[in-house]
Design an enzyme around this catalytic site. Structure first.
Site, PDB file in Angstrom:
ATOM      1  N   GLN A 106      32.651  36.360   7.826  1.00 55.55           N
ATOM      2  CA  GLN A 106      32.863  35.841   9.179  1.00 55.55           C
ATOM      3  C   GLN A 106      34.348  35.603   9.405  1.00 55.55           C
ATOM      4  O   GLN A 106      35.010  34.922   8.620  1.00 55.55           O
ATOM      5  CB  GLN A 106      32.107  34.542   9.430  1.00 55.55           C
ATOM      6  CG  GLN A 106      32.228  34.160  10.915  1.00 55.55           C
ATOM      7  CD  GLN A 106      31.625  32.835  11.276  1.00 55.55           C
ATOM      8  OE1 GLN A 106      32.080  31.794  10.824  1.00 55.55           O
ATOM      9  NE2 GLN A 106      30.593  32.873  12.116  1.00 55.55           N
ATOM     10  N   CYS A 129      32.475  27.825  16.527  1.00 55.07           N
ATOM     11  CA  CYS A 129      33.024  26.628  15.893  1.00 55.07           C
ATOM     12  C   CYS A 129      33.715  25.750  16.935  1.00 55.07           C
ATOM     13  O   CYS A 129      34.559  26.233  17.691  1.00 55.07           O
ATOM     14  CB  CYS A 129      34.015  27.018  14.801  1.00 55.07           C
ATOM     15  SG  CYS A 129      34.687  25.586  13.932  1.00 55.07           S
ATOM     16  N   LYS A 146      28.607  35.566  16.496  1.00 60.06           N
ATOM     17  CA  LYS A 146      27.871  34.294  16.433  1.00 60.06           C
ATOM     18  C   LYS A 146      28.467  33.370  17.485  1.00 60.06           C
ATOM     19  O   LYS A 146      29.673  33.105  17.482  1.00 60.06           O
ATOM     20  CB  LYS A 146      27.972  33.669  15.049  1.00 60.06           C
ATOM     21  CG  LYS A 146      27.131  32.395  14.904  1.00 60.06           C
ATOM     22  CD  LYS A 146      27.162  31.872  13.469  1.00 60.06           C
ATOM     23  CE  LYS A 146      26.176  30.710  13.301  1.00 60.06           C
ATOM     24  NZ  LYS A 146      26.617  29.490  14.031  1.00 60.06           N
ATOM     25  N   HIS A 172      23.609  30.020  18.308  1.00 61.10           N
ATOM     26  CA  HIS A 172      23.368  28.611  18.005  1.00 61.10           C
ATOM     27  C   HIS A 172      22.847  27.965  19.279  1.00 61.10           C
ATOM     28  O   HIS A 172      23.543  27.933  20.294  1.00 61.10           O
ATOM     29  CB  HIS A 172      24.662  27.944  17.543  1.00 61.10           C
ATOM     30  CG  HIS A 172      24.474  26.540  17.052  1.00 61.10           C
ATOM     31  ND1 HIS A 172      25.284  25.973  16.106  1.00 61.10           N
ATOM     32  CD2 HIS A 172      23.570  25.580  17.369  1.00 61.10           C
ATOM     33  CE1 HIS A 172      24.896  24.730  15.864  1.00 61.10           C
ATOM     34  NE2 HIS A 172      23.849  24.472  16.640  1.00 61.10           N
ATOM     35  N   GLY A 212      20.197  26.813  14.451  1.00 58.74           N
ATOM     36  CA  GLY A 212      20.292  25.442  14.918  1.00 58.74           C
ATOM     37  C   GLY A 212      19.079  24.598  14.590  1.00 58.74           C
ATOM     38  O   GLY A 212      18.020  24.791  15.179  1.00 58.74           O
ATOM     39  N   GLY A 213      19.208  23.673  13.639  1.00 58.13           N
ATOM     40  CA  GLY A 213      18.175  22.701  13.358  1.00 58.13           C
ATOM     41  C   GLY A 213      16.919  23.228  12.696  1.00 58.13           C
ATOM     42  O   GLY A 213      15.891  22.555  12.703  1.00 58.13           O
ATOM     43  N   GLY A 249      20.937  26.812   8.478  1.00 57.71           N
ATOM     44  CA  GLY A 249      22.205  26.151   8.218  1.00 57.71           C
ATOM     45  C   GLY A 249      22.144  25.212   7.029  1.00 57.71           C
ATOM     46  O   GLY A 249      21.802  25.595   5.916  1.00 57.71           O
ATOM     47  N   ARG A 250      22.398  23.940   7.282  1.00 59.05           N
ATOM     48  CA  ARG A 250      22.588  22.980   6.203  1.00 59.05           C
ATOM     49  C   ARG A 250      21.374  22.768   5.318  1.00 59.05           C
ATOM     50  O   ARG A 250      21.504  22.372   4.161  1.00 59.05           O
ATOM     51  CB  ARG A 250      23.080  21.658   6.800  1.00 59.05           C
ATOM     52  CG  ARG A 250      24.575  21.719   7.005  1.00 59.05           C
ATOM     53  CD  ARG A 250      25.124  20.797   8.046  1.00 59.05           C
ATOM     54  NE  ARG A 250      26.579  20.861   7.971  1.00 59.05           N
ATOM     55  CZ  ARG A 250      27.319  21.895   8.374  1.00 59.05           C
ATOM     56  NH1 ARG A 250      26.734  22.949   8.882  1.00 59.05           N
ATOM     57  NH2 ARG A 250      28.626  21.882   8.257  1.00 59.05           N
TER      58      ARG A 250
END
Length: 340
Positions: free
Chosen positions: A72, A102, A141, A173, A214-215, A235-236
């Site tokens: 990226q 971002c 993205k 996102h 997202g989420g 993601g996380r």
């Protein structure tokens, strides 16, 4: 393990791990690959300036086991992006992606990230230059909007403008980014998720590859999203609970790997990196979530975090301790099982 070597050969659906600063390093990506051979891995965002004027080898180097892998890029100068895209292709990356999502102040000041959603013509110029420079796929993205530009119609205009270059893959996102007043962390949590906007984008532009981000935290949620879009970016959760990547092997009928076997595969890599001079803590911080939600997980994290593990022997002891904790739990459950 059979590794898929090219994104274009990766079986559907497109499941990926999001680019995350300080997290999706080459050490994490090697670890993540052990859970699933088909999930697409992204690098951290790397600015064009860091590659062109800095240590390109440090920013571009990756392990061959990481394929399929995407670089990226952050930037807004078409020629610089084209140069870095060509370097990515020459380096062996399977795909290159432009960051238009971002929200941090630092990248905004360099005209990188979500602020570019306000300039779809410039993004299109960048993507056109990148596509002209390489044969590998070029993707974008982005957010569903920014600040006062948060309508579905404005996002559709952005996508349509960029798609005219021939780019057909957009990772969305499903939150707007508020560029004034919210931190990057808050921009991942405060603006509400609008999954329906991403679903609508796929309905209105069925010829495009639309992926949602997202989420998203579970296999069930991933399955639900894939009823509406072509791919899901995690993601996380993929970092804090990496075994989710193994569970996502459901889409390719992959057997669930054993966590201890994953550590057996990881140990030679850790030893190699330490021999190269990498601090042990730089590597072990990426494996703290391996036993998330299992007996002994807290002690595992404590043993390996904060510099507590100073040698490979310390890691081996931590493995033995969590094996013992899990065995004790299993014995207890067997002893106290309700008899028929």
């Amino acid at each position: 393990m059979t590794i898929t070597k090219n994104i274009e050969n990766t079986q559907s659906p497109r499941i990926s791990v999001a680019p995350m600063m300080d997290w999706t390093t080459r050490d994490y990506r090697f670890f993540a690959r052990l859970f699933n051979p088909n999930v697409i891995l992204y690098t951290e965002m790397v600015s064009t300036g860091a590659i062109i004027h800095g240590d390109a080898k440090r920013h571009l180097e990756f392990n061959q086991e990481e394929h399929p892998i995407v670089l990226q890029l952050g930037g807004s100068n078409p020629q610089d992006l084209a140069t870095c895209s060509k370097m990515a292709q020459d380096w062996g990356y399977d795909e290159v992606n432009l960051n238009v999502g971002c929200p941090s102040d630092r990248v905004q000041n360099n005209k990188i990230g979500a602020c570019l959603m306000a300039e779809p013509d410039l993004v299109a110029e960048c993507i056109a230059a990148m596509r002209h420079a390489v044969d590998i796929p070029v993707t974008v993205k982005h957010r569903i909007g920014i600040d006062d530009m948060h309508s579905y119609e404005e996002m559709l205009h952005f996508v349509d403008t960029v798609a005219k270059t021939g780019c057909n893959n957009f990772i969305v996102h499903a939150r707007i980014a508020l560029l004034q007043g919210l931190s990057p962390k808050e921009n991942r949590e405060v603006p509400p998720l609008r999954y329906e906007d991403v679903y609508r984008l796929k309905q209105d532009r069925p010829e495009l590859i639309i992926e949602i981000n997202g989420g998203i935290k579970t296999l069930a949620e991933t399955q639900a999203h894939l009823q509406h879009v072509d791919g899901v970016m995690i993601g996380r959760e993929a970092y804090h609970n990496p075994y989710l990547l193994a569970e996502l092997g459901h889409f390719w009928n992959l057997p669930l790997p054993d966590r201890f076997e994953i550590m057996q595969q990881m140990m030679p890599y850790i030893a190699q990196r330490v021999a190269e001079g990498a601090p042990l803590s730089i590597i072990t911080r990426h494996i703290l979530g391996l036993f998330q939600n299992l007996p002994g997980a807290r002690k595992w994290r404590q043993a390996l975090s904060g510099g507590n593990a100073k040698t490979l022997k310390d890691v081996e002891v931590a493995i033995q301790n969590i094996q013992a904790a899990m065995q004790r739990t299993e014995n207890y459950l067997q002893e106290h099982a309700v008899q028929p």
